[in-house]
Structures are given as C-alpha cells and as structure tokens.
Design an enzyme around this catalytic site. Structure first.
Site, PDB file in Angstrom:
ATOM      1  CE1 TYR A  71      -3.414  -2.792   0.769  1.00  0.00           C
ATOM      2  CE2 TYR A  71      -4.617  -0.739   0.981  1.00  0.00           C
ATOM      3  CZ  TYR A  71      -4.603  -2.101   0.808  1.00  0.00           C
ATOM      4  OH  TYR A  71      -5.787  -2.767   0.680  1.00  0.00           O
TER       5      TYR A  71
ATOM      6  CE  LYS B  61       2.240 -17.978  -2.031  1.00  0.00           C
ATOM      7  NZ  LYS B  61       1.446 -19.226  -2.104  1.00  0.00           N
TER       8      LYS B  61
ATOM      9  CG  ASP C  93     -13.564  -7.330   1.396  1.00  0.00           C
ATOM     10  OD1 ASP C  93     -13.367  -6.539   2.331  1.00  0.00           O
ATOM     11  OD2 ASP C  93     -13.957  -6.981   0.264  1.00  0.00           O
TER      12      ASP C  93
ATOM     13  CG  ASP D  16      -7.999  -4.902   1.426  1.00  0.00           C
ATOM     14  OD1 ASP D  16      -9.000  -4.432   1.993  1.00  0.00           O
ATOM     15  OD2 ASP D  16      -7.858  -4.923   0.190  1.00  0.00           O
TER      16      ASP D  16
ATOM     17  CG  ASP E 216      -1.567 -20.391  -0.700  1.00  0.00           C
ATOM     18  OD1 ASP E 216      -1.079 -20.321   0.446  1.00  0.00           O
ATOM     19  OD2 ASP E 216      -1.011 -20.991  -1.637  1.00  0.00           O
TER      20      ASP E 216
HETATM   21  C1  IPM Z   1     -10.469  -1.423   3.691  1.00  0.00           C
HETATM   22  C2  IPM Z   1     -10.691  -0.850   2.323  1.00  0.00           C
HETATM   23  C3  IPM Z   1      -9.547   0.092   1.976  1.00  0.00           C
HETATM   24  C4  IPM Z   1      -8.250  -0.700   2.001  1.00  0.00           C
HETATM   25  C5  IPM Z   1      -9.708   0.827   0.636  1.00  0.00           C
HETATM   26  C6  IPM Z   1     -10.997   1.617   0.583  1.00  0.00           C
HETATM   27  C7  IPM Z   1      -8.531   1.712   0.331  1.00  0.00           C
HETATM   28  O1  IPM Z   1     -10.833  -1.858   1.374  1.00  0.00           O
HETATM   29  O2  IPM Z   1     -10.410  -0.641   4.656  1.00  0.00           O
HETATM   30  O3  IPM Z   1     -10.372  -2.640   3.796  1.00  0.00           O
HETATM   31  O4  IPM Z   1      -7.885  -1.330   1.000  1.00  0.00           O
HETATM   32  O5  IPM Z   1      -7.595  -0.695   3.035  1.00  0.00           O
HETATM   33 MG    MG Z   2     -10.856  -3.783   2.174  1.00  0.00          MG
END
Ligand code: IPM
Ligand code: MG
Length: 351
Positions: free
Chosen positions: A142, A187, A247, A243, A219
């Site tokens: 990042y 990894k 999700d 990240d 993975d």
């Molecule tokens: C999160 C989001 C952010 C990230 C984006 C919006 C930049 O996906 O907070 O997980 O990738 O950190």
């Molecule tokens: Mg995210």
C-alpha cells in the site's frame, strides 16, 4: 468522560451510516453522562470535489484535535473506472492511516446466532466462529515505492523489522486476552518480505510461552477460514493479505455490513466499518448501519467504557433478533427497514 470526535463521513453510503453512528454515540453519551462533541471534516471524493485533496490539511487537524475519529467510507466509481486518475478518494483513507500512525487494524469476525443461516457457508460450520484479524495498516504494498507507465508497473512490498515487531506485539497482546492462539499468515514460500515476518515471529514466540503460535501461508489461510473458521483465534498479517482476508471473513458473518474495525497506533484512533462506500446504494436508505454502530461500540471499549460498548452490542443483537434488519439480511417476508429505521430502532433500545 469528555470525548471529542472527528466525524469523517466520506462518500457513497458513508453519510447515511455516519448519521446513525453519531446518533448512537450521542444517545449513549447522554445516558452515561459523557460530554461528547463532534467536528465534521471532509475525506475521500467529497474532499477532492471541494478542495482537490482527498485528505485536506483541515481534516488532518480535526483528527489531531480529536480523541477519536468516527470514519465511514470513501470511494467513487468515477475514479475506479479511470486507471489514469492521479488523485483518488482511497488516498484520503491511506493518508489518514499513515499520518495518524495507525499501524494496527483490529478486525473482529463474529457470527450472530440468528444470522447463521444467512451465511452462504453451512450454519454448523460457522456457528461459534469468533476470531480477530490484526491487519498491519501502514506498510507493505500500500505504501511501498510504486511505478506505472504504459508498459510497466510495480508496487513494492517493503517491511522493516520495527514495523513487523510492533504489529506482532499487538497481536500477541490480543491473543493473551483471548484463547491464546496466534496464527501468523504470510507467503514465506515465495516472498522475502514474508520470510522476514516469519523469522521475526519465530524470534518473538518464545517470549509468549502462554500463546500457541502457528504459521500459515495466506492461500491456505483463505481456504481454512471458510472450511474451518473456528480454528482461528487471532490472526496477524500484512496490509494486503489482511485487506483480502477480512472481506472473506465477512462472508462468515453473513454480510459485509456487519463488520467494524478499530485502527490504532501512535495517533488518534479511528473506528471504521471494514466495508466500502457502496456507491450504487448511496442515498437509497438501504445500507446496513450495523458495522458503523459496532465501530462506535469499539470506540467506547477502546476508552475502557465497557458497559457502553456492551449496551450497544445488546441493542444490535436485539435488532437482529427482532428482524429489524436492512434488506440484505432480512428474512423472507420480513418488514422493510432502511438505514434510518434500523438506526432509530436501535437508538430507542439504548434509551
Ligand atoms: C479497507 C478498504 C480500503 C483498504 C480501501 C478503501 C482503500 O478496502 O479498509 O479494507 O484497502 O484498506
Ligand atoms: Mg478492504
């Protein structure tokens, strides 16, 4: 307690869920006799439109003045579909994390009993899943050196020893307060940066003899999370992997709209949902405010205000049990509740 809160609503559904979060904070503070004040500031696409900068200096100053930041979401499709855009809303969020030194992002993944059947995974598999993902937040790809031209592009996944040590320390401390099981996700079979993570984790592990440390490739961890989510107690990982995995973690709970997070480090802490700005839903009053509300619970708990946090969590559970839910988690035949209605119902529970 006196609480000064910087409110960064951002883009898309951000302003709608932010309003609910602020109402919840006001209500809880009134009930417990805390003195709360709010300062609103621009971030993301909203800030680009008005100032050209996704994290303007004035917003940074508001964050510095505050005890905590209540953040909602940033992002706008007009930038997503333009890979040549040099200023992007997400840079606002990243700048905030970096400038405030928020190197640790705490993302709890939990299930709610009445939503077990809402997960696409089998209920008996997710029941009782309860783990923390500790995501490193100010390093890695990042923030490493980047380059892009028409034919070549790269991002650098740079990590230094102090960055790795401090995030592992946070992870061990959380593990000690939970079931004392830490999984270091990397990894290391491919990436040099991961090998340094693993080396440092192996050096530190003997200092935490009460915690069982194991190591897992990312993975494999992605698979294990949905195959056997109860395996995990605390997992710690680098920025990019965290990240992606969080999700995936939201699938366990049943909706992205349920997961809050706390970003902590050296500066003002930020409390933010893990989900994005869902621009397609902006203004439609359908976004789930629970991730934002639970971020408020995490905010109180961060300041040691555990009863306040527990009250919010009970109200959230009650709303789910009563089927006062936004459409994406509503039962078939359930009544229609929007962001505002769910928020109002929860606020009434808090009184
Ligand atoms: C999160 C989001 C952010 C990230 C984006 C919006 C930049 O996906 O907070 O997980 O990738 O950190
Ligand atoms: Mg995210």
């Amino acid at each position: 307690m006196n609480l000064k809160i910087a409110v960064l609503a951002g883009d898309g559904i951000g302003p709608e869920i932010s309003t609910v979060g602020v109402e919840v904070m006001k209500t809880v503070c009134a009930k417990f006799g805390h003195n709360v004040s709010f300062e609103y500031a621009l971030c993301g696409a909203a800030a680009i439109d008005q100032t050209g900068d996704p994290f303007p200096e004035a917003t940074y100053e508001a964050c510095l003045r505050a005890d905590a930041v209540l953040f909602s979401a940033v992002g706008d499709p007009k930038y997503d579909n333009d890979p040549t855009a040099t200023v992007r809303p997400e840079q606002g969020l990243l700048a905030m994390r970096k400038k405030l030194g928020l190197f640790a992002n705490i993302r709890p993944v939990q299930t709610f009993k009445c939503l077990l059947h809402h997960s696409p995974l089998r209920a008996e598999l997710v029941e009782g899943a309860d783990f923390l993902c500790i995501r490193e937040l100010t390093g890695g790809m990042y923030f490493g050196e980047k380059y892009q031209d028409n034919d070549r592009a790269y991002d650098t996944n740079l990590y230094t020893r102090p960055e790795i040590e401090r995030i592992l320390k946070v992870a061990y401390e959380y593990a000690r307060q939970r079931r004392r099981h830490l999984t270091v996700v990397d990894k290391a079979n491919v990436l040099a940066s991961s090998r340094l993570w693993r080396q440092i984790a192996q050096e530190m592990a003997p200092r935490y003899p009460d915690v069982t440390t194991d190591y897992m490739f990312v993975d494999n961890a992605a698979m294990r999370m949905i195959q056997d989510p109860r395996f995990f107690d605390v997992m710690v990982t680098e920025n990019t992997f965290g990240d992606i995995l969080t999700d995936e973690g939201s699938v366990i709970s049943g909706s992205m709209g349920l997961l809050p997070s706390a970003s902590i480090g050296t500066g003002t802490p930020v409390f933010e949902p893990i989900h994005g700005s869902w621009p397609q839903a902006a203004g439609l009053n359908i976004a789930n405010p629970l991730a934002q509300i639970l971020s408020v619970a995490m905010l109180f708990e961060h300041f040691g205000l555990m009863e306040e946090g527990a009250l919010i969590r009970r109200a959230v559970d009650a709303s789910l049990d009563a089927c006062v839910r936004t459409p994406e988690i509503q039962v078939v035949g359930g009544l229609q509740y929007g962001t505002r209605e769910v928020g109002r119902w929860i606020v009434r529970q808090l009184l």
